[in-house]
Design a protein around this motif. Structure first.
Motif, PDB file in Angstrom:
ATOM      1  N   GLU A   1       0.702  -1.266  -0.206  1.00 56.92           N
ATOM      2  CA  GLU A   1       0.086   0.130  -0.027  1.00 56.92           C
ATOM      3  C   GLU A   1       1.008   1.242  -0.275  1.00 56.92           C
ATOM      4  OE1 GLU A   1      -3.132   0.201  -0.317  1.00 56.92           O
ATOM      5  OE2 GLU A   1      -3.197  -1.679  -0.282  1.00 56.92           O
ATOM      6  N   LEU A   2       1.752   1.245   0.908  1.00 57.33           N
ATOM      7  CA  LEU A   2       2.853   2.364   0.725  1.00 57.33           C
ATOM      8  C   LEU A   2       3.816   2.861  -0.652  1.00 57.33           C
ATOM      9  CD1 LEU A   2       4.133   5.042   2.911  1.00 57.33           C
ATOM     10  CD2 LEU A   2       5.799   3.454   3.170  1.00 57.33           C
ATOM     11  N   SER A   3       3.635   1.264  -1.213  1.00 54.85           N
ATOM     12  CA  SER A   3       4.713   1.642  -2.507  1.00 54.85           C
ATOM     13  C   SER A   3       2.961   1.651  -3.714  1.00 54.85           C
ATOM     14  CB  SER A   3       4.557  -0.177  -2.884  1.00 54.85           C
ATOM     15  OG  SER A   3       5.427   0.065  -4.657  1.00 54.85           O
ATOM     16  N   ALA A   4       2.398   1.793  -3.392  1.00 55.14           N
ATOM     17  CA  ALA A   4       1.058   2.199  -4.393  1.00 55.14           C
ATOM     18  C   ALA A   4       1.289   3.552  -3.893  1.00 55.14           C
ATOM     19  CB  ALA A   4       0.195   1.441  -3.646  1.00 55.14           C
ATOM     20  N   HIS A   5       0.866   3.924  -2.723  1.00 53.87           N
ATOM     21  CA  HIS A   5       1.173   5.399  -2.382  1.00 53.87           C
ATOM     22  C   HIS A   5       2.217   6.908  -2.827  1.00 53.87           C
ATOM     23  CE1 HIS A   5      -0.633   8.988  -0.452  1.00 53.87           C
ATOM     24  NE2 HIS A   5       1.026   9.326   0.200  1.00 53.87           N
ATOM     25  N   ALA A   6       3.498   5.582  -2.787  1.00 58.76           N
ATOM     26  CA  ALA A   6       4.414   6.399  -3.400  1.00 58.76           C
ATOM     27  C   ALA A   6       4.378   6.248  -4.872  1.00 58.76           C
ATOM     28  CB  ALA A   6       5.592   5.730  -3.240  1.00 58.76           C
ATOM     29  N   HIS A   7       4.079   5.869  -5.533  1.00 57.68           N
ATOM     30  CA  HIS A   7       4.641   5.654  -6.607  1.00 57.68           C
ATOM     31  C   HIS A   7       2.674   6.477  -7.786  1.00 57.68           C
ATOM     32  CE1 HIS A   7       6.486   1.984  -8.024  1.00 57.68           C
ATOM     33  NE2 HIS A   7       5.413   1.596  -7.362  1.00 57.68           N
ATOM     34  N   SER A   8       1.357   6.836  -6.796  1.00 56.18           N
ATOM     35  CA  SER A   8       0.752   7.789  -6.864  1.00 56.18           C
ATOM     36  C   SER A   8       1.023   9.015  -6.560  1.00 56.18           C
ATOM     37  CB  SER A   8      -0.348   7.616  -6.248  1.00 56.18           C
ATOM     38  OG  SER A   8      -1.750   8.714  -6.294  1.00 56.18           O
ATOM     39  N   VAL A   9       1.809   9.581  -5.487  1.00 52.17           N
ATOM     40  CA  VAL A   9       2.627  10.144  -5.378  1.00 52.17           C
ATOM     41  C   VAL A   9       3.634  11.022  -6.158  1.00 52.17           C
ATOM     42  CG1 VAL A   9       3.880  11.635  -4.035  1.00 52.17           C
ATOM     43  CG2 VAL A   9       2.299  10.245  -2.557  1.00 52.17           C
ATOM     44  N   ARG A  10       4.199  10.173  -6.273  1.00 54.30           N
ATOM     45  CA  ARG A  10       5.397  10.745  -7.565  1.00 54.30           C
ATOM     46  C   ARG A  10       4.626  10.756  -8.898  1.00 54.30           C
ATOM     47  NH1 ARG A  10       8.574   6.579  -7.364  1.00 54.30           N
ATOM     48  NH2 ARG A  10       8.200   4.789  -7.954  1.00 54.30           N
ATOM     49  N   GLU A  11       4.018  10.171  -9.369  1.00 54.79           N
ATOM     50  CA  GLU A  11       3.385  10.024 -10.554  1.00 54.79           C
ATOM     51  C   GLU A  11       2.588  11.560 -10.626  1.00 54.79           C
ATOM     52  OE1 GLU A  11       3.300   8.836 -13.580  1.00 54.79           O
ATOM     53  OE2 GLU A  11       4.279   7.215 -12.864  1.00 54.79           O
ATOM     54  N   ASP A  12       1.953  11.942  -9.677  1.00 52.15           N
ATOM     55  CA  ASP A  12       1.027  13.611  -9.172  1.00 52.15           C
ATOM     56  C   ASP A  12       2.447  14.373  -9.546  1.00 52.15           C
ATOM     57  OD1 ASP A  12      -0.901  11.916  -8.836  1.00 52.15           O
ATOM     58  OD2 ASP A  12      -1.390  12.509  -7.228  1.00 52.15           O
ATOM     59  N   GLU A  13       3.580  13.951  -8.718  1.00 55.34           N
ATOM     60  CA  GLU A  13       4.526  15.331  -8.504  1.00 55.34           C
ATOM     61  C   GLU A  13       5.421  15.836  -9.972  1.00 55.34           C
ATOM     62  OE1 GLU A  13       6.954  18.398  -7.362  1.00 55.34           O
ATOM     63  OE2 GLU A  13       4.762  17.258  -6.273  1.00 55.34           O
ATOM     64  N   ARG A  14       5.484  13.795 -10.809  1.00 55.18           N
ATOM     65  CA  ARG A  14       5.185  14.266 -12.361  1.00 55.18           C
ATOM     66  C   ARG A  14       4.779  15.033 -12.822  1.00 55.18           C
ATOM     67  NH1 ARG A  14       7.256   7.979 -13.761  1.00 55.18           N
ATOM     68  NH2 ARG A  14       8.953   8.463 -12.846  1.00 55.18           N
ATOM     69  N   THR A  15       3.120  14.637 -13.103  1.00 53.21           N
ATOM     70  CA  THR A  15       2.725  15.489 -13.769  1.00 53.21           C
ATOM     71  C   THR A  15       2.249  17.514 -13.417  1.00 53.21           C
ATOM     72  OG1 THR A  15       0.507  13.542 -13.818  1.00 53.21           O
ATOM     73  CG2 THR A  15      -0.410  15.881 -13.762  1.00 53.21           C
ATOM     74  N   ARG A  16       2.755  17.498 -11.795  1.00 55.66           N
ATOM     75  CA  ARG A  16       2.442  18.974 -11.143  1.00 55.66           C
ATOM     76  C   ARG A  16       3.632  19.570 -11.970  1.00 55.66           C
ATOM     77  NH1 ARG A  16       5.157  22.296  -8.849  1.00 55.66           N
ATOM     78  NH2 ARG A  16       6.903  19.985  -7.520  1.00 55.66           N
ATOM     79  N   ILE A  17       5.010  18.985 -12.168  1.00 60.37           N
ATOM     80  CA  ILE A  17       6.156  19.473 -12.435  1.00 60.37           C
ATOM     81  C   ILE A  17       6.233  19.602 -14.049  1.00 60.37           C
ATOM     82  CG2 ILE A  17       8.710  18.999 -12.918  1.00 60.37           C
ATOM     83  CD1 ILE A  17       8.936  17.031  -9.907  1.00 60.37           C
TER      84      ILE A  17
END
Length: 410
Positions: free
Chosen positions: A177-193
């Protein structure tokens, strides 16, 4: 009870002149053994008992002789329930012309306590007729206690293993769950950047290009300045291209605007152009199917990217086959190459983060990722020919199956 057929029977036939000598020898033999031994007649009455048996039962020898042995020492079960004589294995066996061996019952002592016993019964034959039985028995309380302790220890160990397994499963689920959350956060951050680069840096470069063009139009008669403006214009165009590539690497806009299937097709085209590998490509999309969206679509796209990246970086392949199939129930993606294959040790290596990442992404969405030999399905096999030391090209097949929920298109 274990019933034993064709067990050698005890025959007490002897010449009359030798009866006294035989009796003395039998007495010495019986008293020299550590096991309890007693004999019974057809009515179950004791005809003889050795010293060890009498001591084990807590009776003097003379008080046992002539007594019904079932009523004396075998009258109750371990927990006190009455043990009917007609159910006694000793009596049932020898009266049927059989022998028996039992190790799950108890004998009772003179003081009212019982002990776990293992006993065997054999017929006594005299003149060709059954006269009774001889029973050997021993106290197996220590063995039974050791078995019970071993069983308890085994049960406790199994319980601890089960508890530990549940704890590890829960911990693994939390890690996923933490890994999935990290992936989700990373994708959100990539989208924002990506969005900020596009909006801020992209607009600045466009404005700079317009300014350079404005300057170039006013210095056309000044050749050195005009050449400099043209050079600056080319640099700005290169910067715009690089910014576009960075934005695409961070988060392909086609995935958000046109969906997963269009993004996969675009990725295949990019892979083919970058590697110049001949690719056999198959997209089989069911008309009734809905392409995944949201985090599931992102996970599928990133796994597909990793599949193609591994082919480009590690396979040394000369061709590849790419298949994508979408049905209402599942998404299947398969990439196969004719390269050098992948050793099993590499797949099991805890530092194979690419493989680990693909598997964890797939498991989070109840999917399955398999990596195997493309020729015969042997996972991670790299087979060397019998002649020579060169490693045969076996290729690798990477297959992903993602189940689609009914709301996967929502």
């Amino acid at each position: 009870m274990q019933t034993l057929q064709a067990i050698p029977q005890i025959d007490l036939i002897a010449p009359a002149s030798d009866s006294m000598l035989l009796r003395d020898k039998l007495t010495l033999l019986l008293d020299s053994t550590g096991e309890g031994i007693y004999g019974i007649d057809l009515e179950g009455r004791c005809t003889f008992i050795n010293r060890a048996g009498a001591e084990m039962l807590g009776y003097p020898v003379e008080l046992v002789l002539g007594k019904n042995m079932h009523e004396l020492v075998h009258h109750s079960h371990e927990h006190g329930a009455h043990y009917p004589e007609e159910e006694c294995p000793i009596l049932k066996a020898f009266r049927k012309g059989e022998s028996c061996r039992v190790d799950q019952e108890v004998f009772w002592r003179a003081d009212g306590t019982c002990f776990a016993t293992e006993y065997s019964s054999y017929q006594i034959i005299d003149g060709g007729e059954v006269r009774g039985a001889v029973i050997t028995f021993s106290d197996i309380s220590k063995r039974r206690l050791a078995e019970e302790q071993l069983q308890r220890a085994k049960a406790e160990l199994e319980q601890r293993v089960a508890e530990r397994t549940r704890e590890l499963s829960a911990a693994l689920m939390q890690v996923r769950e933490l890994s999935a959350h990290a992936h989700s956060v990373r994708e959100d951050e990539r989208t924002r950047i990506a969005r900020e680069i596009h909006d801020e840096l992209g607009s600045l470069l466009v404005a700079l290009k317009l300014d350079v063009n404005w300057m170039a139009s006013r210095v056309a008669d000044r050749e050195p300045v005009a050449r400099k403006c043209a050079s600056m214009n080319r640099l700005i165009e290169t910067a715009v291209d690089n910014v576009g590539r960075i934005i695409t690497d961070l988060r392909p806009s086609i995935l958000d605007h046109q969906g997963l299937i269009a993004a996969l097709e675009w990725q295949v085209q990019e892979f083919s152009e970058a590697t110049e590998l001949p690719c056999e490509v198959e997209f089989d999309i069911s008309p009734q199917a809905f392409a995944p969206q949201g985090t599931l679509a992102t996970a599928a796209f990133r796994i597909f990217q990793e599949m193609l990246s591994n082919v480009a970086q590690h396979s040394q392949a000369t061709q590849a086959k790419i298949a994508v199939r979408l049905t209402p129930d599942e998404l299947l993606m398969e990439v196969e190459d004719n390269g050098i294959g992948v050793p099993a040790a590499a797949l099991a290596n805890p530092k194979s983060y690419g493989v680990m990442g693909m598997r964890e992404r797939a498991l989070h969405f109840a999917g399955a990722l398999s990596i195997e030999n493309a020729v015969d399905g042997a996972a991670g096999a790299v087979i060397a020919p019998e002649s020579g030391n060169a490693v045969a090209n076996r290729g690798t097949r990477v297959r992903l199956v993602l189940p689609l929920r009914n709301d996967s298109h929502a």
